[in-house]
Design an enzyme around this catalytic site. Sequence first.
Site, PDB file in Angstrom:
ATOM      1  N   ARG A  46       0.848  -1.201   0.000  1.00  0.00           N
ATOM      2  CA  ARG A  46       0.000   0.000   0.000  1.00  0.00           C
ATOM      3  C   ARG A  46       0.879   1.245   0.000  1.00  0.00           C
ATOM      4  O   ARG A  46       0.594   2.235  -0.642  1.00  0.00           O
ATOM      5  CB  ARG A  46      -0.962   0.009   1.192  1.00  0.00           C
ATOM      6  CG  ARG A  46      -1.695   1.341   1.337  1.00  0.00           C
ATOM      7  CD  ARG A  46      -2.983   1.305   2.167  1.00  0.00           C
ATOM      8  NE  ARG A  46      -2.964   0.394   3.269  1.00  0.00           N
ATOM      9  CZ  ARG A  46      -2.309   0.607   4.431  1.00  0.00           C
ATOM     10  NH1 ARG A  46      -1.625   1.706   4.621  1.00  0.00           N
ATOM     11  NH2 ARG A  46      -2.353  -0.300   5.380  1.00  0.00           N
ATOM     12  N   TYR A  98     -16.777  17.958 -13.318  1.00  0.00           N
ATOM     13  CA  TYR A  98     -17.211  16.573 -13.525  1.00  0.00           C
ATOM     14  C   TYR A  98     -18.295  16.194 -12.498  1.00  0.00           C
ATOM     15  O   TYR A  98     -18.163  16.504 -11.310  1.00  0.00           O
ATOM     16  CB  TYR A  98     -15.989  15.647 -13.398  1.00  0.00           C
ATOM     17  CG  TYR A  98     -16.336  14.191 -13.409  1.00  0.00           C
ATOM     18  CD1 TYR A  98     -16.752  13.577 -14.585  1.00  0.00           C
ATOM     19  CD2 TYR A  98     -16.271  13.433 -12.257  1.00  0.00           C
ATOM     20  CE1 TYR A  98     -17.091  12.233 -14.595  1.00  0.00           C
ATOM     21  CE2 TYR A  98     -16.608  12.082 -12.255  1.00  0.00           C
ATOM     22  CZ  TYR A  98     -17.015  11.501 -13.436  1.00  0.00           C
ATOM     23  OH  TYR A  98     -17.357  10.176 -13.443  1.00  0.00           O
ATOM     24  N   ASP A 170      -8.184  19.535 -12.965  1.00  0.00           N
ATOM     25  CA  ASP A 170      -8.486  18.220 -13.522  1.00  0.00           C
ATOM     26  C   ASP A 170      -8.128  18.277 -15.012  1.00  0.00           C
ATOM     27  O   ASP A 170      -8.782  18.968 -15.788  1.00  0.00           O
ATOM     28  CB  ASP A 170      -9.976  17.919 -13.300  1.00  0.00           C
ATOM     29  CG  ASP A 170     -10.392  16.548 -13.832  1.00  0.00           C
ATOM     30  OD1 ASP A 170      -9.748  16.037 -14.771  1.00  0.00           O
ATOM     31  OD2 ASP A 170     -11.383  15.992 -13.316  1.00  0.00           O
ATOM     32  N   LYS A 195      -9.520   7.471 -18.719  1.00  0.00           N
ATOM     33  CA  LYS A 195      -9.845   8.051 -20.023  1.00  0.00           C
ATOM     34  C   LYS A 195      -8.621   7.992 -20.945  1.00  0.00           C
ATOM     35  O   LYS A 195      -8.132   6.924 -21.217  1.00  0.00           O
ATOM     36  CB  LYS A 195     -10.394   9.462 -19.832  1.00  0.00           C
ATOM     37  CG  LYS A 195     -11.395   9.587 -18.661  1.00  0.00           C
ATOM     38  CD  LYS A 195     -12.692   8.818 -18.895  1.00  0.00           C
ATOM     39  CE  LYS A 195     -13.572   8.696 -17.652  1.00  0.00           C
ATOM     40  NZ  LYS A 195     -13.897   9.932 -16.966  1.00  0.00           N
TER      41      LYS A 195
HETATM   42  C1  PLP Z   1     -14.275  10.283 -15.595  1.00  0.00           C
HETATM   43  C2  PLP Z   1     -13.828  11.555 -15.014  1.00  0.00           C
HETATM   44  C3  PLP Z   1     -13.500  11.660 -13.653  1.00  0.00           C
HETATM   45  C4  PLP Z   1     -13.667  10.518 -12.683  1.00  0.00           C
HETATM   46  O1  PLP Z   1     -12.769   9.484 -12.939  1.00  0.00           O
HETATM   47  P1  PLP Z   1     -13.058   7.947 -12.623  1.00  0.00           P
HETATM   48  O2  PLP Z   1     -11.843   7.276 -13.122  1.00  0.00           O
HETATM   49  O3  PLP Z   1     -14.315   7.581 -13.342  1.00  0.00           O
HETATM   50  O4  PLP Z   1     -13.246   7.830 -11.144  1.00  0.00           O
HETATM   51  C5  PLP Z   1     -13.018  12.873 -13.196  1.00  0.00           C
HETATM   52  N1  PLP Z   1     -12.895  13.942 -14.016  1.00  0.00           N
HETATM   53  C6  PLP Z   1     -13.215  13.878 -15.318  1.00  0.00           C
HETATM   54  C7  PLP Z   1     -13.052  15.085 -16.175  1.00  0.00           C
HETATM   55  C8  PLP Z   1     -13.695  12.688 -15.861  1.00  0.00           C
HETATM   56  O5  PLP Z   1     -14.027  12.637 -17.160  1.00  0.00           O
END
Ligand code: PLP
Length: 378
Positions: A46, A98, A170, A195
Site C-alpha cells: 500500500r 465533472y 483536472d 480516459k
Molecule cells: C471520468 C472523469 C473523472 C472521474 O474518474 P473515474 O476514473 O471515473 O473515477 C473525473 N474527471 C473527469 C473530467 C472525468 O471525465
Amino acid sequence: MKFATELIHGLDPIDAQHGSVSHPIYLSSTFAQRSIDSFGRYDYARSGNPTREALEEAVAGLEKGAVGLAFASGIAATASTLLLFRPGDHLVVCEDVYGGTFRLLTTLFKGWGLEATFVDATDNDAIAAAIRPETRALYLETPSNPLIKITDLSAAVALAKEHAILTIVDNTFMTPYLQRPLELGCDIVVHSGTKFLNGHSDVICGFAVAKDAELGQRLRFIQNAFGAVLGPQDCWLVLRGLKTLKVRMEEHQASARKIVAWLGEQKEVRQVYYPGLPDHPGYEIHNRQASGPGGVLSFELASYDTTKRLLEGVKLAAFAVSLGGVESILSYPAKMSHAAMPPAEREARGIKDTLVRLSVGLEDPDDLIADMARFLNV
Ligand SMILES: *Cc1c(COP(=O)(O)O)cnc(C)c1O
C-alpha cells in the site's frame, strides 16, 4: 527529451538483471526485510510497489511535477487530494465540474465540513468574488464537460497566488500531451486515467501530481493513510497504454477536427462545441495554454427525435458513459453525466436534451461520418 521519446524512454532502465523492456508486475503485498535496523525501499505494497512507482514516476514526469501518485479511480485521486483540507475550509470550484466531483463535494465533503462555491470559471471576476478568508484552493477543469468551456489558467493562478491559495486542475480531457497546468503555475493536477491516459477502456484509475515536493509528500501521506491505491496489474496496463499517448491523441484530434467540420455543415446540427473552432469564445485562451483542441466535442441537434435516432442508431460509436478510449463513445449528458441535476437547472446551464457529446476514437473518421450521416440526413 521530447514528449514522444519520454513516453517510451522516460523511465530508468527497468530490469537490470534480465533487461526486460516491459516493467515486471510485482504481485507482492509485502517485501521481506534483511535488517532489523534499516528496511529496504519497499515494505508493504500500500505504501509502495515497484510497478506502481514506475507508473507514478512516468505520469509525474509527463506532467512536469515533483511527485505523482496512482489511485484506484479518478474520483479516488480527487477525494484523496481534497483530504489536504480541513473542516471549515472553503473551495472555489468551476460550476461545470465533472458530475462525480460535484457529488463528492456536495454530499460527502459537505457533510465533513469542507465548503464549496461553484462559479462560472470562464469569468475570472466571478472566481475572485467567490474567494473568502477561509478559501484554500481553486478547483478547475478546462475544457469543461459537456459544454467545453475554457478557463484562463494563468489568470486563475495569478488570483490564487494573490490570496496564497492552491490551484488544482483536472486535466483529464487534455492529458499532459496537450496541456500542462503545472507549467502554468498550478499546484496539483488530477486525472481520471481511465480516459485518455490509459486509453483502452479497460482500467479504472486516477492520478494526482504535485508541482513541488513538499506538497507531493503530503499527498503521498494521504495516499498511504487513506489507501485508495491502484493495483499492480492495472498499473502495468496503464504503463502500456501510456506509450501510445502521443499517437493516440494526434489521431483522436485529427479525426475530431474532421468530424467537427462536417457537423458544422449539417442542417440538423444547431451548434458545435469544440475549442478548435475559431468562433469558440475560449479559442484564444485555449490556444495560449494548450497545444491542441483534443478529441472530445459536443453538439446540439435540432430536435429530440434526431437526438434519439442518432444515439440509438449509430453503430461505430458506443452509446455509453466515459471517453478517451480507442473506440468512439457517444454520450447523452442530460441522462448520463448530469442526470442528477434538476431539468430546470440543467437547461439553465445550457445542457439541453438535444445535446450530445462525442469522444472521437481511432476509427477512420470517414466511417464515423458515414455512420452518423445515416441518422442526420433522413
Ligand atoms: C471520468 C472523469 C473523472 C472521474 O474518474 P473515474 O476514473 O471515473 O473515477 C473525473 N474527471 C473527469 C473530467 C472525468 O471525465
